[in-house]
Write a protein that holds these residues in place. Structure first.
Motif, PDB file in Angstrom:
ATOM      1  N   PRO A  82       0.415  -1.395   0.232  1.00 35.51           N
ATOM      2  CA  PRO A  82      -0.246  -0.375   0.140  1.00 35.51           C
ATOM      3  C   PRO A  82       0.725   1.052   0.040  1.00 35.51           C
ATOM      4  CG  PRO A  82      -1.059  -1.334   2.363  1.00 35.51           C
ATOM      5  CD  PRO A  82       0.438  -2.035   1.128  1.00 35.51           C
ATOM      6  N   GLU A  83       1.871   1.104   0.602  1.00 33.06           N
ATOM      7  CA  GLU A  83       2.922   2.603   0.553  1.00 33.06           C
ATOM      8  C   GLU A  83       3.324   2.559  -1.201  1.00 33.06           C
ATOM      9  OE1 GLU A  83       5.829   2.946   4.247  1.00 33.06           O
ATOM     10  OE2 GLU A  83       5.083   0.366   3.367  1.00 33.06           O
ATOM     11  N   GLY A  84       3.415   2.142  -1.574  1.00 28.77           N
ATOM     12  CA  GLY A  84       3.852   1.770  -3.116  1.00 28.77           C
ATOM     13  C   GLY A  84       4.989   2.399  -3.277  1.00 28.77           C
ATOM     14  N   THR A  85       6.158   1.925  -2.641  1.00 31.74           N
ATOM     15  CA  THR A  85       7.260   2.073  -2.760  1.00 31.74           C
ATOM     16  C   THR A  85       7.969   1.657  -1.443  1.00 31.74           C
ATOM     17  OG1 THR A  85       9.307   3.594  -3.604  1.00 31.74           O
ATOM     18  CG2 THR A  85       7.600   4.358  -1.576  1.00 31.74           C
ATOM     19  N   ARG A  86       9.324   0.891  -1.332  1.00 35.21           N
ATOM     20  CA  ARG A  86      10.115   0.774  -0.247  1.00 35.21           C
ATOM     21  C   ARG A  86      10.298   2.036   1.009  1.00 35.21           C
ATOM     22  NH1 ARG A  86      15.598  -1.247  -2.101  1.00 35.21           N
ATOM     23  NH2 ARG A  86      15.190   0.475  -3.813  1.00 35.21           N
ATOM     24  N   PRO A 123      19.271  -3.119   3.674  1.00 27.70           N
ATOM     25  CA  PRO A 123      19.201  -2.107   3.610  1.00 27.70           C
ATOM     26  C   PRO A 123      19.316  -1.134   1.861  1.00 27.70           C
ATOM     27  CG  PRO A 123      21.179  -2.243   4.623  1.00 27.70           C
ATOM     28  CD  PRO A 123      21.218  -3.641   3.922  1.00 27.70           C
ATOM     29  N   ILE A 124      19.188   0.386   2.050  1.00 24.83           N
ATOM     30  CA  ILE A 124      18.755   0.806   0.680  1.00 24.83           C
ATOM     31  C   ILE A 124      19.702   1.158   0.342  1.00 24.83           C
ATOM     32  CG2 ILE A 124      18.398   2.277  -1.009  1.00 24.83           C
ATOM     33  CD1 ILE A 124      15.681   3.154   0.953  1.00 24.83           C
ATOM     34  N   TYR A 177       3.050  10.446   1.928  1.00 24.41           N
ATOM     35  CA  TYR A 177       3.438   9.440   1.188  1.00 24.41           C
ATOM     36  C   TYR A 177       4.703   9.453   1.346  1.00 24.41           C
ATOM     37  CZ  TYR A 177      -1.150   9.524  -0.308  1.00 24.41           C
ATOM     38  OH  TYR A 177      -2.868   9.205  -0.634  1.00 24.41           O
ATOM     39  N   ALA A 178       5.558   8.050   0.964  1.00 21.65           N
ATOM     40  CA  ALA A 178       7.031   7.434   0.730  1.00 21.65           C
ATOM     41  C   ALA A 178       7.433   8.627  -0.263  1.00 21.65           C
ATOM     42  CB  ALA A 178       6.977   6.468   1.045  1.00 21.65           C
TER      43      ALA A 178
END
Length: 226
Positions: free
Chosen positions: A117-121, A158-159, A215-216
Motif C-alpha cells: 500500500p505504501e507504493g514504494t520501499r 538496506p537500500i 507518502y513515502a
C-alpha cells in the motif's frame, strides 16, 4: 509451472540461508480470494513473502524490477515474471489503473493478490501513508485484506545493498480485515481513505513501525532534490 519449479529450487535455497521465522500464517485463507497487504522495507520482500505462503501469490511490483540490466536485472526480471508479478508505473495514470484491474481479475479467479500500500520501499524504516488502491480492490471485489509485516528485511538489505546480509528473516501475518460493510459506498473517496488507513493501522500495530502520515514517494523526492 515455472513458479512451482522456482519455489522448489530457489525457495529451498532461500529457506536454508535466511531461515524465515513466520507468525500467523494460519490467517491466510486456504482457498478463495484474499489481498495480502504488506509493508515494504527491501527488494527481497517480494521474494520472501510469496516464499512462506503455501498458495501462489500474484503481486504488483514497481516497473523498474522489469527493466534492469546485467545479470541482476535478468535474474530479477525472470523471477518477477515467473511468479506472475504485475509491473506498475508508480507515477500513476493508466498504467497503475491497469495493474489494479489485473488485481481485480486475479481476485475474481479466487487467488491471492499481494500489494504494498505504501507504493514504494520505506526510505528510513518507518511506515508511510498508504495509497487507496488496496481499498478499491477490497471494496470492489469483497475480498478480505490480510496485513503482512516484514519485520527485519530492511536491516538485512538496506537500500543500496544488492545482496541481503545473512540473518533470519521475520514475517508476521495478521487476522483478515473484512470491509464488506462499506461496499454500498464503493467509489466514495472518504471511505476509500478510511479503509486504507485501517489497513495501515493494522500494519503499524503488527510491525511496530513508527507511522508517518505522508507518502513515502514524496519523502524520496525531497531527498533526491536535497
Amino acid at each position: 509451472m515455472l513458479y512451482w519449479v522456482l519455489k522448489a529450487t530457489l525457495g529451498s535455497l532461500l529457506w536454508a540461508v535466511w531461515r524465515p521465522q513466520v507468525e500467523g500464517l494460519e490467517h491466510v485463507p486456504e482457498g478463495g480470494p484474499a489481498i495480502l497487504a504488506s509493508n515494504h522495507l527491501a527488494v527481497t520482500d517480494s521474494f520472501f513473502m510469496p516464499l512462506v505462503v503455501k498458495r501462489r501469490v500474484t503481486f504488483i511490483a514497481k516497473e523498474e524490477y522489469f527493466t534492469g540490466t546485467g545479470f541482476k536485472g535478468w535474474f530479477v526480471r525472470r523471477f518477477m515474471n515467473a511468479v506472475g508479478a504485475i509491473p506498475v508505473d508508480r507515477a500513476g495514470g493508466d498504467a497503475a489503473s491497469a495493474s489494479l484491474d489485473t488485481g481485480k481479475r486475479v481476485l475474481s479467479e479466487g487467488r491471492l493478490f499481494g500489494i504494498y500500500p505504501e507504493g514504494t520501499r520505506s526510505p528510513d524504516g518507518r511506515l508511510y501513508r498508504g495509497k487507496t488502491g488496496v481499498a478499491r480492490l477490497a471494496l470492489q471485489t469483497g475480498s478480505p485484506v490480510v496485513p503482512v509485516a516484514m519485520l527485519n528485511t530492511g536491516e538485512l538489505q538496506p537500500i543500496g545493498k544488492r545482496i541481503p546480509r545473512i540473518g533470519r528473516v521475520k514475517i508476521k501475518f495478521g487476522p483478515p480485515l473484512d470491509f464488506n460493510r462499506y461496499r454500498p459506498l464503493i467509489g466514495d473517496r472518504f471511505i476509500e481513505r478510511a479503509v486504507t488507513d485501517e489497513v495501515m493501522d493494522a500494519l503499524r500495530e503488527l510491525s511496530g513501525q513508527d507511522y508517518v502520515d505522508e507518502y513515502a514517494a514524496k519523502v524520496k523526492e525531497r531527498g533526491a532534490e536535497g
